[in-house]
Every structure is written in structure tokens, then in C-alpha cells.
Design a protein around this motif. Sequence first.
Motif, PDB file in Angstrom:
ATOM      1  N   ASP A 171       0.824  -1.202   0.000  1.00 23.51           N
ATOM      2  CA  ASP A 171       0.000   0.000   0.000  1.00 23.51           C
ATOM      3  C   ASP A 171       0.861   1.256   0.000  1.00 23.51           C
ATOM      4  O   ASP A 171       0.596   2.206  -0.736  1.00 23.51           O
ATOM      5  CB  ASP A 171      -0.923  -0.012   1.221  1.00 23.51           C
ATOM      6  CG  ASP A 171      -1.828   1.210   1.270  1.00 23.51           C
ATOM      7  OD1 ASP A 171      -2.888   1.183   0.633  1.00 23.51           O
ATOM      8  OD2 ASP A 171      -1.453   2.195   1.940  1.00 23.51           O
ATOM      9  N   GLY A 197      -7.312  -1.028  -5.199  1.00 26.31           N
ATOM     10  CA  GLY A 197      -8.603  -1.680  -5.034  1.00 26.31           C
ATOM     11  C   GLY A 197      -8.475  -3.181  -4.902  1.00 26.31           C
ATOM     12  O   GLY A 197      -9.090  -3.802  -4.022  1.00 26.31           O
ATOM     13  N   TRP A 200      -6.922  -4.259  -1.380  1.00 23.77           N
ATOM     14  CA  TRP A 200      -7.792  -4.239  -0.200  1.00 23.77           C
ATOM     15  C   TRP A 200      -9.104  -4.983  -0.408  1.00 23.77           C
ATOM     16  O   TRP A 200      -9.777  -5.334   0.573  1.00 23.77           O
ATOM     17  CB  TRP A 200      -8.046  -2.796   0.222  1.00 23.77           C
ATOM     18  CG  TRP A 200      -6.776  -2.143   0.667  1.00 23.77           C
ATOM     19  CD1 TRP A 200      -6.100  -1.142   0.043  1.00 23.77           C
ATOM     20  CD2 TRP A 200      -5.999  -2.487   1.816  1.00 23.77           C
ATOM     21  NE1 TRP A 200      -4.941  -0.843   0.731  1.00 23.77           N
ATOM     22  CE2 TRP A 200      -4.861  -1.649   1.831  1.00 23.77           C
ATOM     23  CE3 TRP A 200      -6.151  -3.428   2.845  1.00 23.77           C
ATOM     24  CZ2 TRP A 200      -3.891  -1.722   2.816  1.00 23.77           C
ATOM     25  CZ3 TRP A 200      -5.184  -3.509   3.835  1.00 23.77           C
ATOM     26  CH2 TRP A 200      -4.071  -2.657   3.816  1.00 23.77           C
ATOM     27  N   GLY A 201      -9.436  -5.286  -1.654  1.00 18.60           N
ATOM     28  CA  GLY A 201     -10.675  -6.006  -1.910  1.00 18.60           C
ATOM     29  C   GLY A 201     -10.521  -7.486  -2.132  1.00 18.60           C
ATOM     30  O   GLY A 201     -11.492  -8.245  -1.972  1.00 18.60           O
ATOM     31  N   GLU A 202      -9.298  -7.930  -2.511  1.00 19.61           N
ATOM     32  CA  GLU A 202      -9.134  -9.335  -2.889  1.00 19.61           C
ATOM     33  C   GLU A 202      -7.928 -10.014  -2.265  1.00 19.61           C
ATOM     34  O   GLU A 202      -7.970 -11.223  -2.006  1.00 19.61           O
ATOM     35  CB  GLU A 202      -9.016  -9.441  -4.419  1.00 19.61           C
ATOM     36  CG  GLU A 202     -10.223  -8.914  -5.161  1.00 19.61           C
ATOM     37  CD  GLU A 202     -10.032  -8.954  -6.654  1.00 19.61           C
ATOM     38  OE1 GLU A 202      -9.370  -9.884  -7.139  1.00 19.61           O
ATOM     39  OE2 GLU A 202     -10.532  -8.041  -7.334  1.00 19.61           O
ATOM     40  N   PRO A 207     -10.864  -8.999   3.434  1.00 14.48           N
ATOM     41  CA  PRO A 207     -11.110  -7.901   2.491  1.00 14.48           C
ATOM     42  C   PRO A 207     -11.882  -6.748   3.118  1.00 14.48           C
ATOM     43  O   PRO A 207     -12.754  -6.938   3.962  1.00 14.48           O
ATOM     44  CB  PRO A 207     -11.930  -8.585   1.389  1.00 14.48           C
ATOM     45  CG  PRO A 207     -11.533 -10.018   1.462  1.00 14.48           C
ATOM     46  CD  PRO A 207     -11.311 -10.297   2.911  1.00 14.48           C
ATOM     47  N   ALA A 212     -11.771  -0.858  -0.826  1.00 13.08           N
ATOM     48  CA  ALA A 212     -11.512  -1.269  -2.204  1.00 13.08           C
ATOM     49  C   ALA A 212     -12.409  -0.513  -3.175  1.00 13.08           C
ATOM     50  O   ALA A 212     -11.954  -0.040  -4.232  1.00 13.08           O
ATOM     51  CB  ALA A 212     -11.724  -2.768  -2.341  1.00 13.08           C
ATOM     52  N   TRP A 215     -11.171   2.905  -4.096  1.00 12.67           N
ATOM     53  CA  TRP A 215     -10.078   2.953  -5.068  1.00 12.67           C
ATOM     54  C   TRP A 215     -10.556   2.600  -6.470  1.00 12.67           C
ATOM     55  O   TRP A 215     -10.111   3.198  -7.460  1.00 12.67           O
ATOM     56  CB  TRP A 215      -8.937   2.047  -4.625  1.00 12.67           C
ATOM     57  CG  TRP A 215      -8.153   2.640  -3.496  1.00 12.67           C
ATOM     58  CD1 TRP A 215      -8.080   2.208  -2.210  1.00 12.67           C
ATOM     59  CD2 TRP A 215      -7.344   3.827  -3.566  1.00 12.67           C
ATOM     60  NE1 TRP A 215      -7.277   3.034  -1.465  1.00 12.67           N
ATOM     61  CE2 TRP A 215      -6.812   4.035  -2.266  1.00 12.67           C
ATOM     62  CE3 TRP A 215      -7.030   4.732  -4.571  1.00 12.67           C
ATOM     63  CZ2 TRP A 215      -5.976   5.100  -1.968  1.00 12.67           C
ATOM     64  CZ3 TRP A 215      -6.194   5.803  -4.286  1.00 12.67           C
ATOM     65  CH2 TRP A 215      -5.677   5.981  -2.998  1.00 12.67           C
ATOM     66  N   TYR A 216     -11.477   1.640  -6.580  1.00 15.49           N
ATOM     67  CA  TYR A 216     -12.010   1.327  -7.904  1.00 15.49           C
ATOM     68  C   TYR A 216     -12.762   2.528  -8.479  1.00 15.49           C
ATOM     69  O   TYR A 216     -12.668   2.821  -9.670  1.00 15.49           O
ATOM     70  CB  TYR A 216     -12.941   0.116  -7.835  1.00 15.49           C
ATOM     71  CG  TYR A 216     -12.229  -1.199  -7.608  1.00 15.49           C
ATOM     72  CD1 TYR A 216     -11.069  -1.526  -8.313  1.00 15.49           C
ATOM     73  CD2 TYR A 216     -12.724  -2.133  -6.697  1.00 15.49           C
ATOM     74  CE1 TYR A 216     -10.419  -2.734  -8.116  1.00 15.49           C
ATOM     75  CE2 TYR A 216     -12.078  -3.340  -6.495  1.00 15.49           C
ATOM     76  CZ  TYR A 216     -10.934  -3.637  -7.197  1.00 15.49           C
ATOM     77  OH  TYR A 216     -10.293  -4.839  -6.991  1.00 15.49           O
ATOM     78  N   HIS A 232     -14.761  -5.147 -11.210  1.00 19.25           N
ATOM     79  CA  HIS A 232     -14.433  -5.409  -9.805  1.00 19.25           C
ATOM     80  C   HIS A 232     -15.317  -4.601  -8.861  1.00 19.25           C
ATOM     81  O   HIS A 232     -15.726  -5.107  -7.805  1.00 19.25           O
ATOM     82  CB  HIS A 232     -12.954  -5.119  -9.559  1.00 19.25           C
ATOM     83  CG  HIS A 232     -12.040  -6.151 -10.109  1.00 19.25           C
ATOM     84  ND1 HIS A 232     -11.227  -6.940  -9.320  1.00 19.25           N
ATOM     85  CD2 HIS A 232     -11.800  -6.556 -11.386  1.00 19.25           C
ATOM     86  CE1 HIS A 232     -10.537  -7.766 -10.076  1.00 19.25           C
ATOM     87  NE2 HIS A 232     -10.871  -7.547 -11.344  1.00 19.25           N
TER      88      HIS A 232
END
Length: 382
Positions: A171, A197, A200-202, A207, A212, A215-216, A232
Amino acid sequence: MIEAPDLEADLPRATAGDIAVNNLMSACERSWSQFWQARERPGIAEYIVEQEHLKAQFLGDLEALDRLDALADELERVDPESVRTALIRAQVASMAHRFAEATRCLELARSRGAAASDVTRLSLSIDQACGKGLEAVLAARRRTATESGRLEDLVPLGALLADLREFDEADRMYQQALRAYQDVSPFAPAWVCFHLGALWGELVPEPQASRAAQWYRRAINYLPCYVKARVHLAEILLGDGSTPDARALLTPVVSSGDPEVHWRLGDVLNAMGTPADADAHIDAARSGFERLLGRHLLAFADHGAQFYSGSGNDAGRAFELATINVANRPTLRAFEQAHAIAVGAGERQTASRLCGDAKAHWGKTAAFDLSSLVTCRCDLVE
């Protein structure tokens, strides 16, 4: 409900995404025209590789791989003995995850006198993608990033740290890359936001969907047509029950041709209670994946395996693709995917073998301690 974030964060300013994409499309068209007029013109083929990569990465234009194969074949025809041809063939093969071929072409380029910097840059990318010699790759990535401080060097370091499960440091590298960015193109900062994204999401063990999603959204704010970021984010919104918002994200990019759009839209429509429409999109996703797998098996084996293990509902095909993928690139994530799919397909002995192979490759690393494979059984192999 996941709320849209305030996008007034301290992010680099950039050209409007729609303008940048129009410029990319026009520039790529000009480059191809120039190439066909003078194939050996210095720099033009290299520029096309860069432009087509952007189209595949951000616009979901996966036919870019076919065009790049045609480019490499044409260079092989008109200039078969050059360093340049070998380097471009290596780069194109690597983009399609044909890593053994890419390595052979890179060695050929080295034997023809390619610049050490060019060989090293691509060799590091191949080794990182295959999970090979990562201590040396990490040392080289750290050294280069420290010396240059450029986004282009910080992001690969961040991605490697994420692979090694050093999430907080990854990060920091991504955030540093954003702070270091001095250009106005939206592609690079959108790329970094997408990485954040996914991180932190996957990738993290627990998660953080809201983080996430933020950021997406920022990636999409840079590039409204960013297909993978939309896919995503739609997954997160679907999980949150925000199906109308997920559908609204996916519908504008159905025309991209990326089968993941159809896949996730099928999931969304199924959740909205329209199974017939959902089935039509899942069928389109299946056809799209098979078309891509027929032409670029190694590039799409992992995503194909994920599709067939879920909405594609074909455990046997998922198992086949997952084992192909892990043989091609034995990363920890590939082992985790293949093991989970083997278990789901009832392939107990293969699952045990994969567990043993994963421990042999990764068992001494700190990353393995955070893996789902750390407690798997390896005692079922005959």
C-alpha cells in the motif's frame, strides 16, 4: 450500502479519460499505418506494443493480443535476425503469459547483443509473474525504485510485495507512486488505483470492501471506460446488494468484448430475479472465454478456471484450466486456486499433490504462513 467516496482526495491531476482514450485510439491507428508503410522503422513497433497493451489493459480490447502476435510474426518475416525482433517477440509472448517462449526469445535477444537494461527489465517481469527467484527480484525492484522514485518502478515493487503478502508495505509503495506521478496521462494513476482496489478487496486475508470500492471508483474517475475496474466494483456492489448500481456499471462496457463483463452482468441479473436474461449473459461469457482460450490459453486459463468453478458451472473444465495455469506460472495464488478447484471437483489426489508442490515452492516463505494452503493435507498421494 456502500457510499460513493469523496473523490477530492490528494490524487494527481490528469487529462480527462475520454479525451485520453480518443487520443490513444487515433495514435494507435496512425502507428499501425506507419508500420505497414515501413516495418523496420525504428521505434514504431515498440510504440504499437505499448499502445495495444493499454487497449487490452484498460479498454478490455482482448483482440489486441491477436494484433500483437501478427505484429511479431511480420517482424519475424521482414527482420528475423535482429535484436529488436527478438525483444518484441519476448514482450508479446510475456503479455500472453507464454513465459517459456518469452524466456527463449529473451535469451535469443541477449545472444544478439541486446542492451542489458532491456533484458533485465523483461526478465524481472517474467520471473515475478512466475514466482521465480523472488528474493533476487525483490532486491532488484527495491534498488530500482529507490534510485528512480518513478511510478513505473514503484508499482511493480508494490505488486511483488502484495504477492509476498506484505500488504501494508505494498500500500505504501502504491501511495508513493501516486505522489511521485508528474505526467498528465490518466492511464498510470488509474492503474495504481486499480492495484489499490485489488489489494484491499481481494488480496488481504480480510477484504475491506468499502476501501476497495473507493479505489475502484477513483480508477473509473480517471478512466470511465476502465473495464476491469468496473467489473471489480460491480462485484463489490453485488455483494452489498446494490444490484441496480452494479448493472449500471457493467452495461456501458458490454461492447468491450471482455467475457468477464457478461459473466458479472449475468450474476447481477440473476440476483435481480431475471434468470433468462442472466443465462443469456452467462452463455455469452462461456462463448467468449472459449474463444479466448482457443487462441490464448495461457493468458486466460486463470480467469477461465475462476469462471467455470463458479457461474460457468463446469468443475471439470475449471480443474483442467487451473492445472494448466499453475503449471505455467506456479505462484502462490495459482496454487491456492488450483487446490481449491481440485477439492471442489473431487480430485483429492491432485489436491494433495498440489498442496505438496505448493509447500515445496513456497513453504519457507513468510507469505505461505498467510496462505489457505498452510493447513492443507499432502498425505493422499499414492
